[in-house]
Design a protein around this motif. Structure first.
Motif, PDB file in Angstrom:
ATOM      1  N   ALA A   1       0.831  -1.212   0.000  1.00 22.43           N
ATOM      2  CA  ALA A   1       0.000   0.000   0.000  1.00 22.43           C
ATOM      3  C   ALA A   1       0.862   1.255   0.000  1.00 22.43           C
ATOM      4  N   LEU A   2       0.560   2.157  -0.920  1.00 21.36           N
ATOM      5  CA  LEU A   2       1.289   3.421  -1.017  1.00 21.36           C
ATOM      6  C   LEU A   2       0.595   4.432  -0.107  1.00 21.36           C
ATOM      7  N   VAL A   3       0.823   4.276   1.179  1.00 21.01           N
ATOM      8  CA  VAL A   3       0.115   5.069   2.164  1.00 21.01           C
ATOM      9  C   VAL A   3       0.571   6.522   2.100  1.00 21.01           C
ATOM     10  N   ASP A   4      -0.378   7.425   1.964  1.00 22.51           N
ATOM     11  CA  ASP A   4      -0.112   8.867   1.995  1.00 22.51           C
ATOM     12  C   ASP A   4       0.895   9.304   0.936  1.00 22.51           C
ATOM     13  N   THR A   5       0.917   8.629  -0.196  1.00 21.17           N
ATOM     14  CA  THR A   5       1.778   9.047  -1.299  1.00 21.17           C
ATOM     15  C   THR A   5       0.957   9.055  -2.586  1.00 21.17           C
ATOM     16  N   ALA A   6       1.472   9.777  -3.574  1.00 21.97           N
ATOM     17  CA  ALA A   6       0.801   9.845  -4.874  1.00 21.97           C
ATOM     18  C   ALA A   6       1.841  10.127  -5.938  1.00 21.97           C
ATOM     19  N   LEU A   7       1.508   9.821  -7.179  1.00 19.70           N
ATOM     20  CA  LEU A   7       2.382  10.134  -8.298  1.00 19.70           C
ATOM     21  C   LEU A   7       2.070  11.549  -8.776  1.00 19.70           C
ATOM     22  N   LEU A   8       3.117  12.335  -8.991  1.00 18.19           N
ATOM     23  CA  LEU A   8       2.980  13.660  -9.592  1.00 18.19           C
ATOM     24  C   LEU A   8       3.544  13.578 -11.002  1.00 18.19           C
ATOM     25  N   LEU A   9       2.698  13.808 -12.007  1.00 19.34           N
ATOM     26  CA  LEU A   9       3.081  13.694 -13.411  1.00 19.34           C
ATOM     27  C   LEU A   9       2.852  15.050 -14.076  1.00 19.34           C
ATOM     28  N   ILE A  10       3.946  15.740 -14.412  1.00 21.86           N
ATOM     29  CA  ILE A  10       3.843  17.113 -14.899  1.00 21.86           C
ATOM     30  C   ILE A  10       4.759  17.316 -16.107  1.00 21.86           C
ATOM     31  N   GLU A  11       4.432  18.303 -16.920  1.00 18.77           N
ATOM     32  CA  GLU A  11       5.191  18.592 -18.140  1.00 18.77           C
ATOM     33  C   GLU A  11       5.561  20.071 -18.170  1.00 18.77           C
ATOM     34  N   LYS A  12       6.844  20.352 -18.269  1.00 16.48           N
ATOM     35  CA  LYS A  12       7.293  21.736 -18.278  1.00 16.48           C
ATOM     36  C   LYS A  12       6.749  22.442 -19.517  1.00 16.48           C
ATOM     37  N   CYS A  13       6.221  23.644 -19.306  1.00 20.50           N
ATOM     38  CA  CYS A  13       5.576  24.363 -20.403  1.00 20.50           C
ATOM     39  C   CYS A  13       5.768  25.861 -20.198  1.00 20.50           C
ATOM     40  N   GLU A  14       6.410  26.512 -21.158  1.00 20.34           N
ATOM     41  CA  GLU A  14       6.668  27.942 -21.052  1.00 20.34           C
ATOM     42  C   GLU A  14       5.507  28.790 -21.551  1.00 20.34           C
ATOM     43  N   ASP A  15       4.539  28.197 -22.228  1.00 19.02           N
ATOM     44  CA  ASP A  15       3.414  28.925 -22.794  1.00 19.02           C
ATOM     45  C   ASP A  15       2.282  29.013 -21.768  1.00 19.02           C
ATOM     46  N   GLU A  16       1.993  30.221 -21.286  1.00 19.27           N
ATOM     47  CA  GLU A  16       0.986  30.393 -20.238  1.00 19.27           C
ATOM     48  C   GLU A  16      -0.389  29.927 -20.676  1.00 19.27           C
ATOM     49  N   GLN A  17      -0.793  30.247 -21.889  1.00 18.23           N
ATOM     50  CA  GLN A  17      -2.115  29.856 -22.344  1.00 18.23           C
ATOM     51  C   GLN A  17      -2.229  28.345 -22.463  1.00 18.23           C
ATOM     52  N   GLU A  18      -1.173  27.721 -22.904  1.00 20.46           N
ATOM     53  CA  GLU A  18      -1.173  26.256 -23.002  1.00 20.46           C
ATOM     54  C   GLU A  18      -1.320  25.635 -21.620  1.00 20.46           C
ATOM     55  N   ARG A  19      -0.672  26.237 -20.635  1.00 23.66           N
ATOM     56  CA  ARG A  19      -0.826  25.731 -19.265  1.00 23.66           C
ATOM     57  C   ARG A  19      -2.267  25.904 -18.787  1.00 23.66           C
ATOM     58  N   ARG A  20      -2.848  27.041 -19.059  1.00 27.10           N
ATOM     59  CA  ARG A  20      -4.223  27.306 -18.611  1.00 27.10           C
ATOM     60  C   ARG A  20      -5.223  26.388 -19.303  1.00 27.10           C
ATOM     61  N   ASP A  21      -4.943  26.032 -20.545  1.00 28.96           N
ATOM     62  CA  ASP A  21      -5.848  25.163 -21.296  1.00 28.96           C
ATOM     63  C   ASP A  21      -5.740  23.698 -20.890  1.00 28.96           C
ATOM     64  N   ASN A  22      -4.760  23.387 -20.069  1.00 33.61           N
ATOM     65  CA  ASN A  22      -4.544  22.004 -19.653  1.00 33.61           C
ATOM     66  C   ASN A  22      -5.644  21.557 -18.674  1.00 33.61           C
ATOM     67  N   THR A  23      -5.878  20.248 -18.650  1.00 34.36           N
ATOM     68  CA  THR A  23      -6.786  19.639 -17.676  1.00 34.36           C
ATOM     69  C   THR A  23      -5.976  18.788 -16.710  1.00 34.36           C
ATOM     70  N   VAL A  24      -6.185  18.999 -15.418  1.00 34.35           N
ATOM     71  CA  VAL A  24      -5.489  18.237 -14.381  1.00 34.35           C
ATOM     72  C   VAL A  24      -6.354  17.046 -13.988  1.00 34.35           C
ATOM     73  N   ASN A  25      -5.813  15.857 -14.126  1.00 36.16           N
ATOM     74  CA  ASN A  25      -6.547  14.636 -13.774  1.00 36.16           C
ATOM     75  C   ASN A  25      -6.108  14.148 -12.395  1.00 36.16           C
ATOM     76  N   PHE A  26      -7.035  14.170 -11.445  1.00 41.60           N
ATOM     77  CA  PHE A  26      -6.794  13.582 -10.128  1.00 41.60           C
ATOM     78  C   PHE A  26      -7.352  12.161 -10.181  1.00 41.60           C
ATOM     79  N   VAL A  27      -6.462  11.187 -10.231  1.00 44.27           N
ATOM     80  CA  VAL A  27      -6.860   9.801 -10.499  1.00 44.27           C
ATOM     81  C   VAL A  27      -6.691   8.944  -9.243  1.00 44.27           C
ATOM     82  N   GLN A  28      -7.728   8.250  -8.883  1.00 46.19           N
ATOM     83  CA  GLN A  28      -7.691   7.299  -7.774  1.00 46.19           C
ATOM     84  C   GLN A  28      -7.765   5.897  -8.364  1.00 46.19           C
ATOM     85  N   ILE A  29      -6.651   5.155  -8.285  1.00 45.28           N
ATOM     86  CA  ILE A  29      -6.605   3.785  -8.792  1.00 45.28           C
ATOM     87  C   ILE A  29      -7.147   2.855  -7.710  1.00 45.28           C
ATOM     88  N   ARG A  30      -8.208   2.118  -8.044  1.00 42.40           N
ATOM     89  CA  ARG A  30      -8.911   1.332  -7.029  1.00 42.40           C
ATOM     90  C   ARG A  30      -8.592  -0.149  -7.065  1.00 42.40           C
TER      91      ARG A  30
END
Length: 797
Positions: free
Chosen positions: A387-416
């Protein structure tokens, strides 16, 4: 953490033994491969690795005496370099520890170990095996102090396959693999999975070419040596000429660092290339709390000055300052940002504290400024064998374009449920359509749940608690996103209770008054611990405790003494006034406190008179800082003064305390607490004072008088113990929020969350399965609504 000489010697001696163990293991693997042997699975004889002499390597056991064992090992390690050329593994690192004295007991232990290894036919080293060795050899406390924990290869594979992609890079007309950084390599689990990922991406790439594109850093020599072994073991038959492995603090390295001069394992070439920039950063950063950062916080924070325009350092000391209470893993993200190319991906496994703490709020803003936050992935206790108690994976992509960052969707995923890496990645990467009038979509399946939120929404909201997106039931997310909720500090001044600096002096019990007959004018009814409150309504007689209250008397003395006397010691003037007024026992009590040196304590000596706590006004409502199974607030009708172990809710003048007590006694409040607080050791739920201040509550100021009257009546019925009072109260609150949640379902979800928090082991798995089973399948969209009313559109898919 500074160590005494004998402690440093002990650690260095351990490190030497660890390195020697590594070499013995690796030597035996290579020795086995210099022998021709039959492979029953292949049905053929395997061609051995060629040695320069043409002979297989000699075994380490039975070829020498105990006294000459270390010399024998060194000779054999030199032989493997000469015969096959394993210089990066065997020709570096031992000299640092070679002068440690050996004793017969140690040498016999080593000889037994070699003999046992000799009796086994070890033909393969993988990260599972070496990681297990690491776990077994390094004491738990030592690993804990370094913040190092073993990562299961399946998690490392998931992160590596997500972060490492084929890149269009050429050198001398040949396609090149992506460059990968692991800033805290441990035993090399992530580096090995990065190797495997590149090998899958580029079928014909050479072993050394892959290794050249991997950079590993670790402050601990032993696990870094395991990294070297692991990488070389990917292709034992191929020569590993060089490894980019740094035995150093990640924060002493930057993209301009000389790869060879500063690396632990040097190559044979005189190449002065810099560390440079990477296409991916992967790893399991150490879990070191901010109070234990060594040698100091500045070591971890100095790199923050590189962000921002020339002459500015917004994240170090400017308007976007990263909290000084950040733990080490936060800085492993911010520092790695400098090493990534635009479009480079970072995948870490990290504690979830950044999703729920104040320091996480400033870190979130850093992420939104530099990255598309692709996903945060948590694992149910049923989804993983460890069990990965109190931990999570952080998956991110460096992006210098502000609008591209704002247009992104953040997925909060719970693997069951247990899922293979490729299935987790496809779930993480699923592009959830969010309509223009929506900002969030929840997709619920048996094996996972995804809460997809527009990054622009999160950016505009600023740093906040995010953990409920990952773990709370959908019904609770509906509550937390409700526009009719406001932070509690909109309705009240939320503070902690009185910090005395000397509870043994200032808190006086009924028993103490039998010894010290202190006049009641100097006694303020008080509560020292929340355990003293058995009911939802607190009365003066419930605790039998008082605070020593000299405020009004001290103020009188200040007013009555003028001229020369006013410049004298206030403490003495008060004691003289007590003597004149006939309060002899009270004066003696103060003098007893001084004989016990309470007056020299930091909190006390800073006061105008050390025994003067100032004005003591008890709040209307008391709120615990910690909860177990009993989740409650206390109506402080007699205005007892609490210690600083209890939080105070001092309501604004236009807010009715009977109505607020009804809200705080509702299951809605208890449910929000489970999402807003943090589970601590032993299953307790902790809520810091600032967290209570920001806790969402129903805004009573906008309610009709009829509704507030119903809330107050239902709360009184609850206090009186009426059978259906809780259901009545909960339904009134839900109706006021205009949320369609069944009260029975709400109560069951809250009870299950609470039991999950306080339980452990197999029981937790049952509770988690039950709670997840309560959630309905399908997809729910959260709609933007300019009139401030939340609405939901539900549709099955």
């Amino acid at each position: 953490m500074r160590l005494e000489p004998d402690e440093r010697f002990e650690i260095a001696a351990k490190q030497y033994s660890y390195l020697l163990t590594n070499k013995v293991l690796f030597y035996e693997v290579v020795r086995e491969k210099t022998k021709a042997r039959y492979d029953p699975q292949a049905g053929d004889t395997i061609t051995p690795i060629e040695t320069k002499s043409g002979f297989e390597l000699d075994p380490l056991a039975d070829y020498t005496t105990i006294e000459n064992l270390e010399n024998h090992l060194n000779n054999q390690f030199e032989t493997i370099v000469e015969e096959i050329d394993y210089e990066p593994i065997f020709n570096h690192g031992a000299s640092l520890f070679a002068e440690f004295p050996q004793n017969t007991k140690t040498l016999r232990t080593l000889d037994d170990f070699i003999s046992n290894i000799e009796s086994e036919s070890i033909t393969k080293l993988d990260e599972d095996f070496l990681g297990a060795v690491y776990e077994e050899l390094i004491p738990v406390q030592e690993r804990k102090e370094l913040g190092q924990f073993y990562t299961h290869p399946k998690i490392a594979e998931t992160i590596s396959r997500w972060a490492i992609r084929d890149v269009d890079t050429e050198e001398n007309g040949n396609s090149q693999p992506p460059r990968v950084l692991d800033p805290a390599s441990g035993s090399g689990t992530f580096v090995v999975e990065a190797y495997n990922t590149i090998e899958r991406l580029m079928d014909s790439v050479e072993h050394q070419t892959i290794v050249d594109h991997l950079t590993a850093i670790d402050i601990n020599r032993f696990p870094l040596h395991l990294t070297a072994l692991n990488l070389s073991a990917r292709s034992i038959s191929k020569k590993t000429e060089r490894l980019y492995a740094y035995n150093d603090s990640f924060f002493d390295i930057d993209p301009e660092t000389d790869r060879f001069r500063d690396g632990r394992i040097e190559g044979t070439q005189n190449d002065l290339n810099e560390v440079g920039h990477f296409d991916a950063a992967v790893g399991n950063p150490p879990y070191i709390q901010q109070a234990n950062l060594y040698p100091n916080k500045d070591h971890f924070r100095n790199h923050l000055s590189t962000f921002g325009r020339s002459g500015t350092s917004p994240y170090k000391d400017g308007n976007k300052k990263l909290s000084g209470r950040s733990d080490a893993y936060i800085y492993f993200v911010t520092h790695a940002t400098q090493f990534l190319r635009d479009g480079g991906r970072l995948g870490y496994i990290m504690p979830t504290k950044w999703l729920m703490t104040r320091y996480g709020e400033s870190f979130q803003e850093f992420l939104y400024d530099h990255y598309k936050v692709n996903a945060v992935v948590g694992f149910s206790v049923r989804a993983f064998e460890d069990a990965l108690v109190d931990t999570a994976l952080l998956l991110i992509e460096k992006c210098e374009d502000e609008q591209e960052r704002r247009d992104n969707t953040v997925n909060f995923v719970q693997i069951r449920e247990s899922m293979e890496p490729e299935d987790i990645i496809s779930t993480v990467d699923f592009d959830y359509p969010i309509d223009e009038d929506e900002y969030m979509v929840v997709r619920n399946r048996n094996s996972y749940r995804t809460v997809a939120v527009e990054q622009s929404y999160l950016t505009d909201e600023g740093g906040q608690k995010l953990n409920y997106y990952l773990s709370a039931p959908v019904e609770f997310i509906k509550l937390l996103e409700n526009e009719k909720l406001v932070p509690l500090d909109d309705l009240a001044d939320v503070t902690y209770g009185k910090k005395t600096g000397a509870n043994d002096f200032f808190f006086i019990s009924d028993d103490d008054l039998e010894t010290w007959s202190i006049d009641e004018r100097f006694l303020k009814p008080a509560i020292k611990s929340i355990k003293e409150a058995d009911e939802q309504v607190l009365s003066e007689e419930d605790t039998g405790k008082y605070l020593f209250d000299m405020y009004e008397f001290v103020e009188e003395v200040k007013r009555d003494t003028t001229g020369v006397a006013a410049n004298s010691d206030l403490r003495q003037r008060v004691k003289d006034a007590l003597e004149r007024g006939g309060y002899t026992t009270t004066k003696q009590y103060i003098e007893w406190g001084e004989s016990e040196e309470f007056h020299t304590r930091r909190s006390c000596e800073g006061r105008d008179a050390w025994f003067n706590l100032g004005q003591l006004d008890g709040p209307e409502i008391l709120h615990p800082k910690f909860f177990n199974e009993r989740v409650f607030a206390i109506w402080n009708r007699d205005r007892l003064m609490p210690s600083n172990a209890i939080d105070c809710i001092n309501l604004d003048d236009d807010v009715d305390e009977t109505v607020v007590m009804g809200i705080l006694n509702s299951t809605v409040h208890k449910a929000l607490l489970e999402c807003w607080g943090r589970a601590e050791g032993g299953g307790a739920l902790q809520l810091m004072t600032y967290e209570l201040s920001s806790l969402p509550v129903l805004d009573v100021r906008g309610l009709a008088g009829e509704v507030t009257g119903k809330i107050a009546d239902a709360n009184q019925a609850l206090i009186d113990g009426e059978d259906d009072a809780q259901e009545r109260l909960d339904q009134i609150i839900l109706d006021a929020l205009d949320v369609d949640i069944d009260t029975e379902r709400l109560q069951e979800l809250q009870e299950t969350m609470m039991q999950k928090r306080v339980s452990s082991g197999a029981e937790v798995e049952v509770l988690v399965e039950h709670m997840e089973g309560l959630e309905e399948g399908g997809t729910q969209a959260f709609v933007k609504n300019p009139d401030g009313n939340q609405s939901l559109s539900d549709y099955m898919s």
